[in-house]
Design a protein around this motif. Structure first.
Motif, PDB file in Angstrom:
ATOM      1  N   THR A   1      22.743  -7.746 -35.155  1.00 54.59           N
ATOM      2  CA  THR A   1      22.444  -9.659 -34.637  1.00 54.59           C
ATOM      3  C   THR A   1      23.602  -9.928 -35.247  1.00 54.59           C
ATOM      4  O   THR A   1      25.052 -10.762 -35.159  1.00 54.59           O
ATOM      5  CB  THR A   1      21.645 -10.252 -34.111  1.00 54.59           C
ATOM      6  OG1 THR A   1      21.074  -9.545 -34.389  1.00 54.59           O
ATOM      7  CG2 THR A   1      21.956 -11.558 -34.263  1.00 54.59           C
TER       8      THR A   1
ATOM      9  N   ARG B   1      28.167  -7.605 -34.323  1.00 54.54           N
ATOM     10  CA  ARG B   1      27.725  -8.741 -33.471  1.00 54.54           C
ATOM     11  C   ARG B   1      28.238  -9.903 -32.618  1.00 54.54           C
ATOM     12  O   ARG B   1      28.701 -10.559 -32.313  1.00 54.54           O
ATOM     13  CB  ARG B   1      26.307  -8.204 -31.631  1.00 54.54           C
ATOM     14  CG  ARG B   1      26.071  -6.364 -32.474  1.00 54.54           C
ATOM     15  CD  ARG B   1      25.005  -6.147 -30.855  1.00 54.54           C
ATOM     16  NE  ARG B   1      25.270  -5.118 -31.018  1.00 54.54           N
ATOM     17  CZ  ARG B   1      23.922  -4.324 -30.154  1.00 54.54           C
ATOM     18  NH1 ARG B   1      23.559  -5.509 -29.577  1.00 54.54           N
ATOM     19  NH2 ARG B   1      24.180  -2.976 -30.526  1.00 54.54           N
ATOM     20  N   THR B   2      27.602 -10.895 -33.620  1.00 57.88           N
ATOM     21  CA  THR B   2      28.365 -12.967 -33.605  1.00 57.88           C
ATOM     22  C   THR B   2      29.055 -12.623 -33.787  1.00 57.88           C
ATOM     23  O   THR B   2      30.141 -13.074 -33.365  1.00 57.88           O
ATOM     24  CB  THR B   2      26.200 -13.313 -34.309  1.00 57.88           C
ATOM     25  OG1 THR B   2      25.858 -12.789 -33.350  1.00 57.88           O
ATOM     26  CG2 THR B   2      27.117 -14.648 -33.731  1.00 57.88           C
TER      27      THR B   2
ATOM     28  N   CYS C   1      29.304 -15.149 -26.959  1.00 53.59           N
ATOM     29  CA  CYS C   1      28.485 -14.252 -25.389  1.00 53.59           C
ATOM     30  C   CYS C   1      27.686 -15.360 -24.455  1.00 53.59           C
ATOM     31  O   CYS C   1      26.820 -15.616 -25.092  1.00 53.59           O
ATOM     32  CB  CYS C   1      27.212 -13.330 -26.599  1.00 53.59           C
ATOM     33  SG  CYS C   1      26.453 -12.194 -25.332  1.00 53.59           S
TER      34      CYS C   1
ATOM     35  N   TRP D   1      27.036 -16.198 -37.328  1.00 52.57           N
ATOM     36  CA  TRP D   1      26.669 -14.468 -37.889  1.00 52.57           C
ATOM     37  C   TRP D   1      25.609 -15.027 -39.078  1.00 52.57           C
ATOM     38  O   TRP D   1      25.325 -15.062 -39.994  1.00 52.57           O
ATOM     39  CB  TRP D   1      27.905 -13.883 -38.045  1.00 52.57           C
ATOM     40  CG  TRP D   1      29.393 -14.300 -38.449  1.00 52.57           C
ATOM     41  CD1 TRP D   1      29.856 -15.090 -38.068  1.00 52.57           C
ATOM     42  CD2 TRP D   1      29.683 -15.029 -40.373  1.00 52.57           C
ATOM     43  NE1 TRP D   1      31.051 -15.414 -39.381  1.00 52.57           N
ATOM     44  CE2 TRP D   1      30.396 -15.423 -40.370  1.00 52.57           C
ATOM     45  CE3 TRP D   1      28.754 -14.084 -40.630  1.00 52.57           C
ATOM     46  CZ2 TRP D   1      31.547 -15.260 -41.660  1.00 52.57           C
ATOM     47  CZ3 TRP D   1      28.696 -14.360 -41.848  1.00 52.57           C
ATOM     48  CH2 TRP D   1      30.315 -14.627 -42.875  1.00 52.57           C
TER      49      TRP D   1
ATOM     50  N   CYS E   1      27.893  -6.411 -27.377  1.00 57.49           N
ATOM     51  CA  CYS E   1      27.438  -7.378 -26.881  1.00 57.49           C
ATOM     52  C   CYS E   1      26.149  -8.126 -27.229  1.00 57.49           C
ATOM     53  O   CYS E   1      25.328  -6.518 -27.865  1.00 57.49           O
ATOM     54  CB  CYS E   1      27.333  -7.901 -25.635  1.00 57.49           C
ATOM     55  SG  CYS E   1      27.217  -9.456 -25.304  1.00 57.49           S
ATOM     56  N   ARG E   2      25.545  -9.045 -27.689  1.00 54.89           N
ATOM     57  CA  ARG E   2      24.345  -9.026 -28.376  1.00 54.89           C
ATOM     58  C   ARG E   2      23.366  -8.947 -27.386  1.00 54.89           C
ATOM     59  O   ARG E   2      22.124  -8.966 -27.279  1.00 54.89           O
ATOM     60  CB  ARG E   2      24.728 -10.790 -28.850  1.00 54.89           C
ATOM     61  CG  ARG E   2      25.602 -11.055 -30.030  1.00 54.89           C
ATOM     62  CD  ARG E   2      25.476 -12.767 -30.832  1.00 54.89           C
ATOM     63  NE  ARG E   2      26.346 -13.260 -30.008  1.00 54.89           N
ATOM     64  CZ  ARG E   2      25.888 -15.029 -30.175  1.00 54.89           C
ATOM     65  NH1 ARG E   2      25.133 -15.317 -30.444  1.00 54.89           N
ATOM     66  NH2 ARG E   2      27.178 -15.335 -29.306  1.00 54.89           N
ATOM     67  N   CYS E   3      23.428  -9.241 -26.290  1.00 53.68           N
ATOM     68  CA  CYS E   3      23.198  -8.650 -25.207  1.00 53.68           C
ATOM     69  C   CYS E   3      22.268  -7.138 -25.662  1.00 53.68           C
ATOM     70  O   CYS E   3      21.411  -6.795 -24.746  1.00 53.68           O
ATOM     71  CB  CYS E   3      22.839  -9.519 -23.848  1.00 53.68           C
ATOM     72  SG  CYS E   3      24.546  -8.864 -23.366  1.00 53.68           S
TER      73      CYS E   3
END
Length: 159
Positions: A31, A34-35, A41, A50, A86-88
């Protein structure tokens, strides 16, 4: 055909199905990564930083600075763009898995194997710098109780 199953082979392939189900420690690092890579996002619709991700996990300011330096080193020195999601996303990208594995190996003082993973995507002079920063980050993760699993696996060769 000849099948050889060797459990002594080092983990070299990062496409294991279990790797698609990160635990809490791995998810925290993912996380944050990715952040850091994609701070905006739209799919997640959370205005999360982050730094907040790592702080919420119990990591201090020194660790946050170390993570930021690690990410800058990886993105600035890499021979190619980092493969991240992506975070998702629910699946792991190859470079995300490699970084998690590098941190896990460094937490266990297995530097030679960590260097081999870094050498796959960084030029040799840069891998030494990244290794030092990654080692500090790995130890701070351990200090906060976030142990990353080394994912050993059996490799089957067909000849």
């Amino acid at each position: 055909m000849h099948f050889l199953i060797s459990s002594a082979q080092p983990y070299t392939l990062l496409d294991e199905s279990l790797a698609q189900h990160p635990d809490v420690a791995e998810q925290t690092v993912l996380t944050a990564l990715r952040t850091w890579m994609r701070p905006r996002c739209d799919s997640v619709r959370k205005h999360e930083s982050w730094g907040a991700v790592l702080s919420d996990a119990g990591l201090g300011n020194d660790c946050l600075l170390c993570f930021d330096l690690l990410m800058h080193s990886l993105t600035d020195e890499s021979c190619r763009p980092l493969d991240t999601r992506c975070r998702c996303a629910s699946d792991l990208a190859k470079d995300e898995a490699a970084l998690l594995q590098t941190l896990a190996l460094l937490q266990r003082m297995r530097s030679d194997e960590a260097i081999a993973l870094l050498d796959d995507w960084l030029p040799r002079p840069a891998s030494g710098v990244v290794l030092k920063v990654a080692r500090w980050f790995a130890f701070w993760l351990l200090d906060a109780g976030l142990e990353i699993r080394v994912r050993e696996r059996r490799v089957t060769y067909v000849h």
